[in-house]
Design a protein around this motif. Structure first.
Motif, PDB file in Angstrom:
ATOM      1  N   ILE A 160       0.717  -1.350   0.023  1.00 51.24           N
ATOM      2  CA  ILE A 160       0.031   0.216   0.145  1.00 51.24           C
ATOM      3  C   ILE A 160       0.761   1.100  -0.062  1.00 51.24           C
ATOM      4  O   ILE A 160       1.987   0.938   0.485  1.00 51.24           O
ATOM      5  CB  ILE A 160      -0.722   0.053   1.284  1.00 51.24           C
ATOM      6  N   ALA A 161       0.711   2.010  -0.842  1.00 48.48           N
ATOM      7  CA  ALA A 161       1.285   3.293  -1.214  1.00 48.48           C
ATOM      8  C   ALA A 161       0.958   4.449  -1.990  1.00 48.48           C
ATOM      9  O   ALA A 161      -0.335   4.294  -1.824  1.00 48.48           O
ATOM     10  CB  ALA A 161       3.036   2.798  -2.811  1.00 48.48           C
ATOM     11  N   GLY A 162       1.111   5.822  -0.932  1.00 44.09           N
ATOM     12  CA  GLY A 162       1.038   6.738  -2.134  1.00 44.09           C
ATOM     13  C   GLY A 162       2.014   8.077  -1.796  1.00 44.09           C
ATOM     14  O   GLY A 162       2.533   7.963  -0.515  1.00 44.09           O
ATOM     15  N   LYS A 163       1.393   8.754  -3.252  1.00 39.90           N
ATOM     16  CA  LYS A 163       2.589  10.093  -3.239  1.00 39.90           C
ATOM     17  C   LYS A 163       1.612  11.448  -1.955  1.00 39.90           C
ATOM     18  O   LYS A 163       0.946  11.347  -1.710  1.00 39.90           O
ATOM     19  CB  LYS A 163       1.895  10.918  -4.187  1.00 39.90           C
ATOM     20  N   VAL A 164       2.582  11.472  -1.413  1.00 42.09           N
ATOM     21  CA  VAL A 164       3.022  12.931  -0.530  1.00 42.09           C
ATOM     22  C   VAL A 164       2.189  13.969  -1.252  1.00 42.09           C
ATOM     23  O   VAL A 164       2.371  14.072  -2.477  1.00 42.09           O
ATOM     24  CB  VAL A 164       4.193  12.602   0.190  1.00 42.09           C
ATOM     25  N   MET A 165       1.135  14.729  -0.020  1.00 43.21           N
ATOM     26  CA  MET A 165       0.063  16.258  -0.621  1.00 43.21           C
ATOM     27  C   MET A 165       0.635  16.654   0.228  1.00 43.21           C
ATOM     28  O   MET A 165       1.253  16.982   1.270  1.00 43.21           O
ATOM     29  CB  MET A 165      -1.030  15.649  -0.532  1.00 43.21           C
ATOM     30  N   MET A 166       1.137  17.699  -0.187  1.00 52.12           N
ATOM     31  CA  MET A 166       1.863  18.843   0.871  1.00 52.12           C
ATOM     32  C   MET A 166       1.947  20.517   0.168  1.00 52.12           C
ATOM     33  O   MET A 166       3.042  20.245  -1.097  1.00 52.12           O
ATOM     34  CB  MET A 166       3.186  18.329   0.896  1.00 52.12           C
ATOM     35  N   ASP A 167       1.372  21.252   0.133  1.00 53.06           N
ATOM     36  CA  ASP A 167       1.244  22.186   0.054  1.00 53.06           C
ATOM     37  C   ASP A 167       1.572  23.462   0.481  1.00 53.06           C
ATOM     38  O   ASP A 167       0.998  24.943   0.106  1.00 53.06           O
ATOM     39  CB  ASP A 167      -0.371  23.022  -1.137  1.00 53.06           C
ATOM     40  N   ARG A 168       1.847  23.597   1.933  1.00 50.01           N
ATOM     41  CA  ARG A 168       2.876  24.662   2.346  1.00 50.01           C
ATOM     42  C   ARG A 168       3.399  24.112   3.472  1.00 50.01           C
ATOM     43  O   ARG A 168       3.782  22.819   4.269  1.00 50.01           O
ATOM     44  CB  ARG A 168       1.080  25.064   2.905  1.00 50.01           C
ATOM     45  N   ASN A 169       4.798  25.044   3.848  1.00 49.20           N
ATOM     46  CA  ASN A 169       5.283  24.729   5.203  1.00 49.20           C
ATOM     47  C   ASN A 169       6.274  23.729   4.741  1.00 49.20           C
ATOM     48  O   ASN A 169       6.669  22.960   5.426  1.00 49.20           O
ATOM     49  CB  ASN A 169       4.437  24.911   6.123  1.00 49.20           C
ATOM     50  N   ALA A 170       6.730  23.780   3.368  1.00 47.02           N
ATOM     51  CA  ALA A 170       7.779  23.074   3.130  1.00 47.02           C
ATOM     52  C   ALA A 170       8.442  23.493   1.512  1.00 47.02           C
ATOM     53  O   ALA A 170       7.927  24.645   0.945  1.00 47.02           O
ATOM     54  CB  ALA A 170       7.473  21.285   2.670  1.00 47.02           C
ATOM     55  N   PRO A 171       9.403  23.293   1.336  1.00 43.86           N
ATOM     56  CA  PRO A 171      10.586  24.042  -0.004  1.00 43.86           C
ATOM     57  C   PRO A 171       9.752  23.625  -0.967  1.00 43.86           C
ATOM     58  O   PRO A 171       8.395  22.894  -1.174  1.00 43.86           O
ATOM     59  CB  PRO A 171      11.653  23.002   0.320  1.00 43.86           C
ATOM     60  N   ASP A 172      10.095  24.918  -1.577  1.00 43.94           N
ATOM     61  CA  ASP A 172       9.266  25.141  -2.869  1.00 43.94           C
ATOM     62  C   ASP A 172       9.052  24.185  -4.430  1.00 43.94           C
ATOM     63  O   ASP A 172       8.755  23.498  -5.116  1.00 43.94           O
ATOM     64  CB  ASP A 172      10.102  26.818  -4.315  1.00 43.94           C
ATOM     65  N   TYR A 173      10.528  23.481  -4.119  1.00 39.03           N
ATOM     66  CA  TYR A 173      10.757  22.319  -4.563  1.00 39.03           C
ATOM     67  C   TYR A 173      10.042  20.881  -4.192  1.00 39.03           C
ATOM     68  O   TYR A 173       9.981  19.921  -4.600  1.00 39.03           O
ATOM     69  CB  TYR A 173      12.377  21.846  -4.554  1.00 39.03           C
ATOM     70  N   LEU A 174       9.254  20.936  -3.277  1.00 39.58           N
ATOM     71  CA  LEU A 174       8.931  19.403  -2.207  1.00 39.58           C
ATOM     72  C   LEU A 174       7.158  19.975  -2.404  1.00 39.58           C
ATOM     73  O   LEU A 174       6.119  18.945  -2.516  1.00 39.58           O
ATOM     74  CB  LEU A 174       9.446  19.307  -1.436  1.00 39.58           C
ATOM     75  N   THR A 175       6.837  21.149  -3.059  1.00 36.19           N
ATOM     76  CA  THR A 175       5.290  21.062  -2.594  1.00 36.19           C
ATOM     77  C   THR A 175       4.338  20.857  -3.752  1.00 36.19           C
ATOM     78  O   THR A 175       5.023  21.752  -4.903  1.00 36.19           O
ATOM     79  CB  THR A 175       5.365  22.774  -2.275  1.00 36.19           C
ATOM     80  N   ASP A 176       3.383  20.894  -3.990  1.00 32.59           N
ATOM     81  CA  ASP A 176       2.131  20.534  -4.282  1.00 32.59           C
ATOM     82  C   ASP A 176       1.624  21.481  -4.851  1.00 32.59           C
ATOM     83  O   ASP A 176       1.693  22.539  -3.683  1.00 32.59           O
ATOM     84  CB  ASP A 176       1.590  19.350  -5.371  1.00 32.59           C
ATOM     85  N   THR A 177      -0.089  21.573  -4.694  1.00 33.47           N
ATOM     86  CA  THR A 177      -1.075  22.569  -5.091  1.00 33.47           C
ATOM     87  C   THR A 177      -2.397  22.009  -4.486  1.00 33.47           C
ATOM     88  O   THR A 177      -2.485  20.806  -4.419  1.00 33.47           O
ATOM     89  CB  THR A 177      -1.461  23.524  -5.895  1.00 33.47           C
ATOM     90  N   ALA A 178      -3.228  22.219  -4.006  1.00 32.70           N
ATOM     91  CA  ALA A 178      -4.539  21.380  -3.526  1.00 32.70           C
ATOM     92  C   ALA A 178      -5.559  20.695  -4.589  1.00 32.70           C
ATOM     93  O   ALA A 178      -5.332  19.558  -5.055  1.00 32.70           O
ATOM     94  CB  ALA A 178      -5.314  22.853  -2.732  1.00 32.70           C
ATOM     95  N   GLU A 179      -5.184  21.185  -6.063  1.00 27.85           N
ATOM     96  CA  GLU A 179      -5.582  20.954  -7.359  1.00 27.85           C
ATOM     97  C   GLU A 179      -4.725  20.031  -7.896  1.00 27.85           C
ATOM     98  O   GLU A 179      -4.891  19.022  -8.081  1.00 27.85           O
ATOM     99  CB  GLU A 179      -6.003  22.171  -8.077  1.00 27.85           C
ATOM    100  N   SER A 180      -3.521  20.029  -7.723  1.00 32.22           N
ATOM    101  CA  SER A 180      -2.236  19.397  -8.256  1.00 32.22           C
ATOM    102  C   SER A 180      -2.385  17.735  -7.998  1.00 32.22           C
ATOM    103  O   SER A 180      -2.197  16.862  -8.386  1.00 32.22           O
ATOM    104  CB  SER A 180      -0.820  20.012  -8.986  1.00 32.22           C
ATOM    105  N   GLY A 181      -2.415  17.822  -6.084  1.00 28.72           N
ATOM    106  CA  GLY A 181      -2.328  16.855  -5.711  1.00 28.72           C
ATOM    107  C   GLY A 181      -3.199  16.113  -5.573  1.00 28.72           C
ATOM    108  O   GLY A 181      -3.440  14.944  -5.463  1.00 28.72           O
ATOM    109  N   TYR A 182      -4.486  16.867  -5.605  1.00 24.81           N
ATOM    110  CA  TYR A 182      -5.620  15.881  -6.593  1.00 24.81           C
ATOM    111  C   TYR A 182      -5.390  14.734  -7.501  1.00 24.81           C
ATOM    112  O   TYR A 182      -6.209  13.521  -7.454  1.00 24.81           O
ATOM    113  CB  TYR A 182      -6.737  16.256  -6.331  1.00 24.81           C
ATOM    114  N   ARG A 183      -4.948  15.840  -8.213  1.00 29.35           N
ATOM    115  CA  ARG A 183      -5.265  15.302  -9.877  1.00 29.35           C
ATOM    116  C   ARG A 183      -4.313  14.007 -10.027  1.00 29.35           C
ATOM    117  O   ARG A 183      -4.714  13.398 -10.352  1.00 29.35           O
ATOM    118  CB  ARG A 183      -4.419  16.458 -10.845  1.00 29.35           C
ATOM    119  N   ASP A 184      -3.438  14.313  -9.716  1.00 31.32           N
ATOM    120  CA  ASP A 184      -1.838  13.311  -9.436  1.00 31.32           C
ATOM    121  C   ASP A 184      -1.968  12.074  -8.526  1.00 31.32           C
ATOM    122  O   ASP A 184      -1.936  10.843  -8.990  1.00 31.32           O
ATOM    123  CB  ASP A 184      -0.614  14.186  -8.457  1.00 31.32           C
ATOM    124  N   SER A 185      -2.775  12.383  -7.306  1.00 25.51           N
ATOM    125  CA  SER A 185      -3.707  11.506  -6.780  1.00 25.51           C
ATOM    126  C   SER A 185      -4.903  10.770  -7.288  1.00 25.51           C
ATOM    127  O   SER A 185      -3.790   8.993  -7.348  1.00 25.51           O
ATOM    128  CB  SER A 185      -3.772  11.757  -5.494  1.00 25.51           C
TER     129      SER A 185
END
Length: 434
Positions: A160-185
């Motif tokens: 069981i695995a998943g892509k991390v969703m993280m759109d704030r309080n992290a480096p720019d190079y590691l953040t997605d957005t609410a929309e891209s995190g939803y879409r990629d997941s």
């Protein structure tokens, strides 16, 4: 015609219930000279060799392991695949540790070739340590999850695995957005969930690194795809808990943040839960949510001691997690060694049969997979390990003094590590042999 039936003879031990609910003696089955019969990747029969051997067809191969114990494959309910390369990083507690070590390490997983290389090493380490099922954090990059699932699919593992969703309080190079995190997941769910023995987990890293919009999107994914998991962190570290209070002042506590976004449920697994109040335990139990007990990383990062008796009192499902890379070993035997010490510090010794339960059937129940894995019940997937009583000179000598399976089990959990795992089987196929 391919012969699919095969039998394995050794001492055999498996959990059939939680010792906290039924008592120690009723919690397990033990066959001193046992036989495990496999057919088409599933368990066909388990019992005393003397009773089962006469029932076998003459052409069935019987593999006999001397000085060995067969148990169900181990189940790791919380581990980070992208943190493999930073295991054993010095000197920080949780929040500083994330910024100093974790985020720079996870940055590399935008590169699929790097993700492929680490995925192979990661899966090899799991199997070398007897872990046949794991609930795994990827990085924010879909490439990391694709690499991991591709490797697991090749070996027909239950993962069981998943892509991390993280759109704030992290480096720019590691953040997605609410929309891209939803879409990629969503795309990953459609590609992988239910393919072979693979499952998807919606994976917001933890409340501080997701906006309310992203947590709402995570809740939407759970509604749209019944059967997927929710995997995140909860109440690991006191500074983390204070940070959550600052970010979500309108909520009554850390768990309530997730509850408000409808993230609690029968396939929701919350890592750590070191600092939970009774009301939070009650709510976890009511919703069927589970906690992953990660003693090694809790000690390594100085986070605190998980209160297992409190969780038992409220009947919260609890599994065991290595939490690599804050955890310092892929071995669930090694993790049980640390769990015993965590419980000793609280005056509540961890019984060997409870240890076995946490590493196998307890993990399966936490993942709602106990109808398929976690015990050697006929019909279950044939995921099992062969533990070697003579793995090291010290283990061999110590076990010569053992007078019961209870003592033997405790010694294995105290002195055991990857060397103790002689062979690992997934769906009836040998996937690691020492």
């Amino acid at each position: 015609m391919t012969v699919t039936r095969k039998a394995y003879r050794a001492a055999i031990l498996h959990s059939i219930a939680d010792p906290a609910e039924v008592g120690v003696q009723a919690s397990h089955e033990y066959f001193e000279d046992g036989l495990l019969v496999i057919d088409q990747g599933r368990i066909n029969a388990v019992g005393h060799a003397s009773e089962l051997l006469p029932t076998l067809a003459a052409d069935i191969e019987v593999v006999h392991y001397q000085d060995a114990l067969i148990t169900p494959g181990f189940i790791d309910t919380h581990i980070h695949f992208p943190q493999t390369g930073m295991i054993g990083s010095y000197g920080e507690q949780l929040l500083d540790w994330l910024n100093t070590y974790t985020f720079p390490c996870e940055r590399q997983f935008a590169d699929k070739a790097h993700a492929d290389q680490v995925a192979k090493l990661f899966i090899d380490e799991l199997l070398r340590n007897g872990t046949t099922t794991a609930l795994v954090f990827g990085s924010v990059h879909p490439e990391s999850v694709n690499a991991l699932f591709e490797q697991a699919e090749r070996l027909d593992l239950r993962l069981i695995a998943g892509k991390v969703m993280m759109d704030r309080n992290a480096p720019d190079y590691l953040t997605d957005t609410a929309e891209s995190g939803y879409r990629d997941s969503k795309a990953l769910i459609e590609r992988w969930h239910g393919k072979g023995r693979l499952h998807y987990a919606v994976t917001p890293r933890f409340a501080p690194t997701s906006t309310p919009e992203q947590l709402a999107a995570a809740g939407r994914l759970l509604k749209e795809h019944p059967g997927v998991y929710l995997h995140t962190h909860l109440s690991e570290n006191l500074k983390e808990i204070d940070w959550v209070k600052q970010l979500f002042p309108e909520r009554s506590g850390y768990l309530d943040v997730y509850d408000d976004f409808e993230l609690l449920g029968e396939r929701s697994v919350f890592a750590h839960g070191v600092h939970l109040c009774d009301q939070e335990c009650q709510r976890l139990a009511e919703t069927g949510s589970a906690v992953a007990f990660c003693p090694t990383s809790n000690l390594f990062l100085g986070s605190g001691l998980f209160n297992l008796p409190q969780a038992e009192r409220f009947k919260v499902n609890v599994g065991l997690g290595t939490d690599v890379g804050a955890g310092t070993s892929f071995s669930l035997l090694n993790t049980l060694n640390e769990a015993y010490k965590v419980m000793q510090l609280q005056g509540a010794p961890l019984h060997p049969f409870k240890s076995l339960y946490l590493a196998t059937l307890g993990g399966a129940r936490a993942l709602r997979l106990d109808d398929r894995i976690g015990s050697l019940r006929p019909g279950n997937d044939a995921d099992f390990v062969v533990l070697d009583y003579k793995a090291t000179p010290l283990l061999d000598y110590r076990l010569q003094q053992s007078t019961s399976i209870e003592e033997t089990l405790f010694v294995l959990a105290t002195l055991g590590d990857d060397r103790t795992v002689r062979e690992t089987f997934a769906a009836g196929r040998s996937v690691h042999r020492r």
